[in-house]
Design a protein around this motif. Structure first.
Motif, short mmCIF file in Angstrom:
data_model
loop_
_atom_site.label_atom_id
_atom_site.label_comp_id
_atom_site.label_asym_id
_atom_site.label_seq_id
_atom_site.Cartn_x
_atom_site.Cartn_y
_atom_site.Cartn_z
N ARG A 145 -5.03 5.32 0.91
CA ARG A 145 -4.23 4.33 1.62
C ARG A 145 -4.56 4.31 3.10
O ARG A 145 -4.71 3.25 3.72
CB ARG A 145 -2.74 4.64 1.41
N LEU A 186 0.82 -1.21 0.00
CA LEU A 186 0.00 0.00 0.00
C LEU A 186 0.85 1.26 0.00
O LEU A 186 0.53 2.25 -0.67
CB LEU A 186 -0.93 0.00 1.22
N SER A 192 0.67 4.08 -2.77
CA SER A 192 0.34 5.43 -2.35
C SER A 192 1.36 6.44 -2.87
O SER A 192 1.00 7.52 -3.35
CB SER A 192 0.26 5.50 -0.83
#
Length: 504
Positions: free
Chosen positions: A395, A382, A386
Motif C-alpha cells: 500500500r 487502499l 491493506s
C-alpha cells in the motif's frame, strides 16, 4: 465513504484564516501534541485548503507557513490515511509553489524521482492486486469486445492503454474466445507502449498462452506513447488490414491527449508564473512591497522590450488574466484529430475506461478540491485493502510511487506537463460525439459478470458496478461514489463504411 465528511470540511475551511497563521506560543511542534486526533484531522483539512488558496494567489510566505504546519501533522509514513493523503498533497502544493520560480524548480525537481523509477512497474502491479478497478475495466472491455465480435473470423484488437496495459486482460480474452460457439477467430493484437522490454515480454506471454489454447494468434508491437502517434498515419502505424474486424481498447490513457497541444503553444511571459518582485509584493502585503512593484512596472513599461513589459504586469491585469485563461483552456485539437482518425478506421467497437473525475478544470482551486476528494476515496480504498490483506508495504509503495505522481500531475503541473487531465463521462461523451462517434450500449450481462467478480474476490458491499443514467455505460463505485467509467463507441451511422474495414 469519504475520509473527511462534509461537515468536517466545512468546519475546517470556515475557520478564520488568521487562526491558521497564528504561531503557537510554545513554538513549532509542541502545539501538535496539544491536539486530539480528530482536531489534527480538522486542522489538516483547513491547512490544505488554505495553502491551496495561498498558492493560487502567489502568496509565497503564507503558503510556506501553511506547508510548515502541514508537515508537522502529515507524513507519508504516518499511521492514519488522512495524514498520508495530506503529505501527498503538500508535496504537490510545494512543487506548484516552487514553479513560481521556474529555473529553481527545474534545477531541483528534474531528476528528483529518477532513483525510484524502476520501482513504478511493481507498484502498479500492487495497485492492480489491491483494488478492483483495473480488473473490472479489463473484464467489461473484454465482454463488450466479445459481443461486438460475435461471428467474426478475423479479429484485430488494438491495445492503446500504455502503462495501464496488462497481458492478463488478453489472456482472459483468449479463454473467452476459445469457448465461444464456432471456435476462436484468427486473432491479432497490436499493443502501443513506450517500453521495448514490456512489449517483448507481452509478446512472449501471449504467444505461449495462445499456443496452449490452440488460438491462431499474431502479436504486433508499436513502441511509442499514445500522444506520439500521428493521426494521419494511424492506419499504417497500427497495421490495420482489410478483412479484419477491428476493436480498440484504451484504459486510463485517452485523457493524456488533452495535454498534447500545449507542447506547441507559445508561452506568454508572466502567464504561468510570477516575477520575484511580484512574489515579494504578495508575500509582504505592505505599502512598500506594492509601491516597489508599481515602480518597477512603470520603469519596465518604458523599455522597448515588450516581453519585459508583459512579464512585469500585475497578475490582476486584464491582459495577463486573459493570457492565463487562454493558456489553461483545455486543448482538444490533438484528441479530436486522433478520434477522427480512429473513426476513419471503422472499428466495430472502441472501449474507453477513464477515471470519473473533473481534473481538467482551468481554475487551479477547482482542480485541487476535486482531486483532494477523489484521491481521498482511493486512499481509503487502499487502506481497507491493506488492513484486510496485511499488505501495508505494498500500500505504501502505491501511495508513494503511483498516486503521489498522479496528484502531482493534477495539482503541481501546468501546460503540456499536466498529463493527468481526467474528465467525467458526460464530457467524454461530448468529445466522442463531436468526433463522429456514437454509443454502443454496455450490456446487462457485462454488468452481472463484473458484479460476480467483485463477489468472488470478496469486494462486495463497499464496491459496486452500476449503469449510468442512460443505461449505456458503467460506473465503478466505492461507497456509491463513481471512481471510474467504462463506455463503448463506434462510428456514427451514416458517417462510416460499416463494421468491417475497407481499404488497405
Amino acid at each position: 465513504m469519504d475520509i473527511f465528511p462534509e461537515d468536517t470540511v466545512s468546519s475546517a475551511t470556515s475557520s478564520p484564516a488568521s487562526s491558521l497563521y497564528s504561531p503557537s506560543p510554545h513554538g513549532y511542534g509542541s502545539w501538535v501534541q496539544e491536539l486530539s486526533h480528530d482536531q489534527q484531522g480538522v486542522r489538516l483539512i483547513g491547512l490544505l485548503y488554505q495553502c491551496a488558496a495561498e498558492v493560487a494567489a502567489g502568496a509565497f510566505d503564507r503558503a510556506n507557513h501553511c506547508l510548515e504546519q502541514i508537515t508537522q501533522l502529515a507524513s507519508l509514513d504516518a499511521p492514519h490515511t488522512l495524514q498520508r493523503l495530506a503529505a501527498v498533497f503538500a508535496d504537490a502544493l510545494a512543487r506548484k509553489l516552487l514553479n513560481l520560480v521556474p529555473g529553481l524548480s527545474r534545477a531541483l525537481l528534474s531528476t528528483a524521482n529518477s532513483a525510484e523509477a524502476h520501482l513504478i512497474p511493481a507498484a502498479r502491479r500492487h495497485l492492480f492486486d489491491m483494488l478492483p478497478f483495473m480488473k473490472l475495466a479489463y473484464l467489461t472491455t473484454n465482454h463488450a469486445i466479445l459481443e461486438a465480435m460475435e461471428g467474426e473470423k478475423f479479429v484485430h484488437v488494438v491495445d492503446l492503454s500504455g502503462p495501464a496495459s496488462n497481458p492478463v486482460q488478453w489472456i482472459a480474452l483468449f479463454h473467452a474466445l476459445r469457448s465461444r460457439r464456432g471456435g476462436p477467430p484468427h486473432l491479432r493484437i497490436t499493443a502501443v507502449h513506450d517500453g521495448k522490454e514490456f512489449l517483448a515480454n507481452m509478446a512472449g506471454v501471449l504467444a505461449k498462452d495462445a499456443e496452449a489454447l490452440d488460438i491462431p494468434f499474431q502479436f504486433s508491437a508499436v513502441e511509442a506513447r499514445l500522444d506520439e502517434l500521428d493521426p494521419d498515419a494511424l492506419r499504417q502505424l497500427l497495421r490495420v488490414r482489410s478483412g479484419e474486424a477491428l476493436a480498440i481498447s484504451v484504459v486510463a490513457q485517452l485523457h493524456r491527449l488533452l495535454a498534447a497541444d500545449d507542447a506547441g503553444r507559445r508561452h506568454v511571459p508572466g502567464s504561468s508564473c510570477l516575477t520575484p518582485v511580484q512574489i515579494i509584493a504578495r508575500s509582504s502585503p505592505s505599502s512598500f512591497g506594492e509601491l516597489l512593484e508599481r515602480e518597477l512596472n512603470t520603469r519596465l513599461q518604458l523599455s522597448p522590450d515588450t516581453s519585459s513589459v508583459v512579464s512585469s504586469l500585475s497578475p490582476q491585469s486584464p491582459v495577463l488574466q486573459a493570457a492565463a485563461a487562454a493558456q489553461q483552456r483545455p486543448a482538444a485539437a490533438k484528441l479530436g484529430s486522433f478520434l477522427q482518425a480512429v473513426r476513419a478506421l471503422s472499428p466495430k467497437i472502441m472501449v474507453v475506461a477513464e477515471p470519473e473525475a473533473n481534473h481538467n478544470a482551468a481554475a487551479f482551486l477547482e482542480r485541487f478540491e476535486e482531486a483532494l476528494n477523489y484521491y481521498a476515496s482511493l486512499f481509503d480504498c487502499l487502506e481497507r485493502a491493506s488492513a484486510a490483506h496485511r499488505c501495508a508495504a505494498e500500500r505504501a509503495r502505491v501511495e508513494r510511487l503511483v498516486l503521489r505522481e498522479e496528484v502531482r500531475g493534477v495539482v503541481a503541473r501546468e501546460g503540456a506537463e499536466r498529463k493527468e487531465r481526467h474528465e467525467r463521462l458526460a464530457q467524454w461523451a461530448r468529445r466522442m460525439e463531436g468526433a463522429g462517434m456514437e454509443r454502443v450500449g454496455m450490456s446487462y450481462g457485462g454488468m452481472m459478470e463484473a458484479r460476480k467478480l467483485l463477489q468472488s474476490l470478496g469486494w462486495g458491499g463497499s464496491y459496486e458496478v452500476v449503469h449510468d443514467a442512460r443505461g449505456e455505460a458503467f460506473f465503478f463505485c466505492w461507497h456509491r461514489r463513481p471512481l471510474y467509467s467504462v463506455s463503448a463507441w463506434r462510428p456514427a451511422a451514416g458517417r462510416h463504411s460499416g463494421g468491417r474495414l475497407g481499404g488497405s
